[in-house]
Design a protein around this motif. Structure first.
Motif, short mmCIF file in Angstrom:
data_model
loop_
_atom_site.label_atom_id
_atom_site.label_comp_id
_atom_site.label_asym_id
_atom_site.label_seq_id
_atom_site.Cartn_x
_atom_site.Cartn_y
_atom_site.Cartn_z
N PHE A 73 59.03 13.72 93.39
CA PHE A 73 59.59 12.81 94.38
C PHE A 73 60.80 13.45 95.08
CE2 PHE A 73 62.53 9.39 95.60
CZ PHE A 73 61.71 8.66 96.45
N SER A 74 61.65 14.11 94.31
CA SER A 74 62.83 14.76 94.88
C SER A 74 62.44 15.92 95.77
CB SER A 74 63.75 15.24 93.75
OG SER A 74 64.17 14.15 92.94
N LEU A 75 61.40 16.65 95.39
CA LEU A 75 60.93 17.76 96.21
C LEU A 75 60.44 17.28 97.56
CD1 LEU A 75 60.20 20.74 96.56
CD2 LEU A 75 58.00 20.26 95.45
N VAL A 76 59.68 16.19 97.57
CA VAL A 76 59.20 15.63 98.84
C VAL A 76 60.38 15.20 99.70
CG1 VAL A 76 57.93 13.71 99.88
CG2 VAL A 76 56.97 14.93 97.92
N VAL A 81 63.94 15.89 104.49
CA VAL A 81 65.29 15.95 105.07
C VAL A 81 65.52 17.30 105.74
CG1 VAL A 81 67.77 15.86 104.58
CG2 VAL A 81 66.22 14.27 103.45
N TYR A 82 65.02 18.37 105.14
CA TYR A 82 65.17 19.70 105.74
C TYR A 82 64.47 19.76 107.10
CZ TYR A 82 64.86 24.74 106.44
OH TYR A 82 64.95 25.99 106.98
N LEU A 83 63.22 19.31 107.14
CA LEU A 83 62.47 19.37 108.40
C LEU A 83 63.08 18.46 109.46
CD1 LEU A 83 58.80 19.45 107.08
CD2 LEU A 83 60.13 21.35 108.01
N LEU A 84 63.59 17.32 109.04
CA LEU A 84 64.21 16.39 109.98
C LEU A 84 65.41 17.03 110.67
CD1 LEU A 84 63.70 13.46 110.87
CD2 LEU A 84 65.33 12.72 109.13
N GLN A 85 66.19 17.78 109.92
CA GLN A 85 67.34 18.47 110.52
C GLN A 85 66.89 19.58 111.47
OE1 GLN A 85 70.78 19.18 107.56
NE2 GLN A 85 68.97 18.91 106.27
N VAL A 114 69.55 14.94 98.38
CA VAL A 114 68.51 14.66 97.39
C VAL A 114 69.10 14.62 95.98
CG1 VAL A 114 66.45 15.64 96.29
CG2 VAL A 114 66.61 15.54 98.78
N SER A 115 70.15 15.41 95.75
CA SER A 115 70.77 15.48 94.42
C SER A 115 71.88 14.47 94.23
CB SER A 115 71.31 16.89 94.17
OG SER A 115 72.35 17.19 95.10
#
Length: 576
Positions: A73-76, A81-85, A114-115
């Motif tokens: 779940f955290s990986l997704v 979030v990375y792609l959104l930025q 995420v963390s």
């Protein structure tokens, strides 16, 4: 220090303590699956989410399956979030036309949210679109907090159950944490903050004419945006990432003393109430109160240290004839980096609460605190974020210290170490030791790397012991998923973005997974009835012992590093 200041501190602690039982009781009912007043509203939505995602809420998991669900779940979330930025320049709700975030900064930010760290090497109002702030960061503020609460629930079940491999369902625990606890509280807090003047709009930044044109021209750009909704969950979920660059010192994030009280209470509200929830779930509320008392004692001691240090002022200024005494005309003390509308007492409370709770938000600049004030902030994190800590993660971290305290006490008096009827044996002690050692090893190694390489040294804007403190603070904050920072460190470089991301990943997941492994070991054990020789874990003696273990085991790893930073700085300032 003033009487008014101490009364403000006592009022804060009193209100916080009064809210522990009602909220803790409500959360216990939610996690037991009992009907609450929110069931008619969120019950149908909960069941629909399970059907949509193909989740059987009655099917429980062992610790390995639970851990895999958490990690996947955290990986997704990280990838999203990375792609959104990276793609925000092509996406809607971007009235200021923000372009793609640099790859290393986007990676650091995605890992950060995420963390549940919310470390920010950027200024939100000049870097991210509204869509990225809302759909990326705010969503992660909810689910990363809920993930920490889920791990706590799994660990709690392992102590309450016996002779079983099952510790709950990650998807159910996370969903209930979000729907019934985080979301309603965030809505209430958002509305309260809007009433105080916190902005909440999708309109673009405002261009205003300045009253006194100067070098900067005759106009000023005033950033606005959907801030209140993000601020509410950043406080309640111990996330801490500000909508604006200066976080809750900004008048659009925290405009009044009342908004400051609401936000600072929100930092510790859920972590404190979870202590009572824990007691309810293990069938003995005294266990929860004992842990809460230990946390409160440590919190009060460090608030007092910080307030006293800041109220004493800077002796270098006193030598120059500067009046730093409190009067009707000035608050007195070291007001550098602090908002006049909040003052020393409220700033000290926030500074210690936010570093104790792995929140990381600020209503004053930590870099401007006196050396002892900065040391107190560092120690709160170096203890492992177990003095309240993050929602869920703080309490399961403290429970690891409880296991160590029980084990050592048992060895000292010749009793079999037991906690809640579970024997503490070699595997549990090894896992607990691993959990305690991972963080300091990570923080100290990365700090050593930074101070010994040109890539690390080049970002330090303040030389000497304070510059070392800034580096130490940065990795301590990221390694403990806190997110606050000393200013003066130019963190937006490939070196600090990548090493910081590594520290945050280790601090979150290299601790969560061993915690679940420890839970799996405890769950399969049989429960031994308490006898005459059983060590009481609710007595004043054990609470004192637990505090001692937290300080000795948690902080001693960092004494040499602290001696090179804030201790040396304090001696230089006060030694002339």
């Amino acid at each position: 220090m003033t009487v008014t200041g101490w009364l403000q501190i006592l009022f804060y602690l009193g209100v916080l303590t009064l809210l522990v039982k009602p909220l803790g009781l409500f959360m216990a009912k939610v996690y037991k699956g009992e009907r609450t007043f929110l069931a008619p509203i969120f019950g149908p939505l909960e069941r629909w989410l399970y059907r949509l995602c193909g989740v059987n809420p009655d099917e429980e998991m062992d610790w390995k399956t639970y851990a895999v669900a958490l990690l996947m779940f955290s990986l997704v979330g990280f990838v999203f979030v990375y792609l959104l930025q990276r793609l925000q320049g092509y996406l809607p709700f971007n009235p200021m036309h923000m372009q793609a975030v640099a790859p290393d900064l986007a990676l650091n930010t995605a890992v950060s949210f995420v963390s549940n760290t919310n470390w920010q090497n950027y200024g939100g109002e000049v870097t991210l679109s509204y869509l990225t702030q809302m759909l990326g960061l705010t969503v992660q503020n909810f689910v990363s907090a809920a993930s920490g609460m889920a791990v706590l629930l799994a660990f709690t079940r392992s102590l309450a159950r016996h002779n079983t491999r099952l510790i709950g369902n990650f998807w159910v625990d996370m969903t209930r944490s979000t729907l019934y606890i985080l979301l309603p509280l965030s809505v209430i807090l958002s509305l309260a903050l809007v009433s105080q003047g916190v902005v909440q709009t999708l309109a673009p930044s405002i261009t205003a004419n300045v009253l006194q044109p100067g070098v900067g021209g005759s106009t000023q750009t005033i950033a606005v945006g959907p801030a209140a909704s993000q601020i509410a969950i950043k406080m309640l979920g111990t996330n801490g990432g500000g909508f604006f660059n200066v976080n809750s010192t900004h008048p659009f994030e925290n405009p009044t003393p009342f908004s400051n009280l609401l936000e600072s209470l929100s930092i510790l509200l859920i972590p404190a109430a979870l202590c009572y929830t824990y007691g309810m779930l293990v069938g003995d509320t005294r266990q929860g109160w004992a842990i809460l008392i230990a946390m409160l004692v440590l919190l009060v001691v460090f608030i007092a240290l910080t307030y006293a240090s800041e109220a004493a002022g800077n002796p270098r200024l006193t030598a120059l004839g500067v009046d730093q005494s409190s009067s009707i005309l000035q608050p007195g003390g070291n007001m550098e980096g602090k908002e006049v509308r909040f003052g020393l007492a409220n700033s000290s409370v926030w500074a210690i609460a936010t570093t104790a709770a792995s929140n990381g938000s600020v209503d004053s600049m930590h870099d401007s605190y006196m050396p002892l004030g900065g040391l107190a902030e560092l120690v709160m994190m170096m203890l492992g974020e177990v003095v309240f800590g993050g929602v869920g993660s703080g309490l399961y971290g403290m429970l690891v210290f409880v296991i160590v305290a029980v084990f050592v006490a048992g060895l000292m008096v010749g009793r079999t170490p037991e906690y809640l009827g579970k024997k503490i044996e070699a595997y549990e002690v090894k896992m607990a030791s691993l959990l305690i050692l991972i963080m300091p090893v990570t923080v100290l190694m990365l700090t050593a790397l930074a101070v010994s390489t040109s890539a690390g040294q080049s970002a330090v804007l303040n030389p000497g012991p304070h510059g070392f403190s800034e580096i130490l603070y940065a990795f301590t904050s990221q390694g403990n998923n806190n997110g606050s920072a000393f200013a003066g460190l130019g963190g937006n470089t490939p070196f600090y973005n990548l090493t910081g991301a590594l520290a945050m990943l280790i601090g979150r997941f290299w601790l969560a997974v061993p915690t679940l492994a420890l839970a799996g070991s405890l769950a399969v054990k049989k429960k031994t009835p308490a006898g005459a020789g059983t060590l009481s874990t609710t007595s004043p003696l054990f609470i004192s012992w637990l505090i001692g273990v937290v300080i000795l085991v948690g902080a001693l790893n960092f004494v040499p590093a602290l001696a090179l930073g804030p201790v040396v700085e304090h001696l230089l300032i006060f030694g002339g």
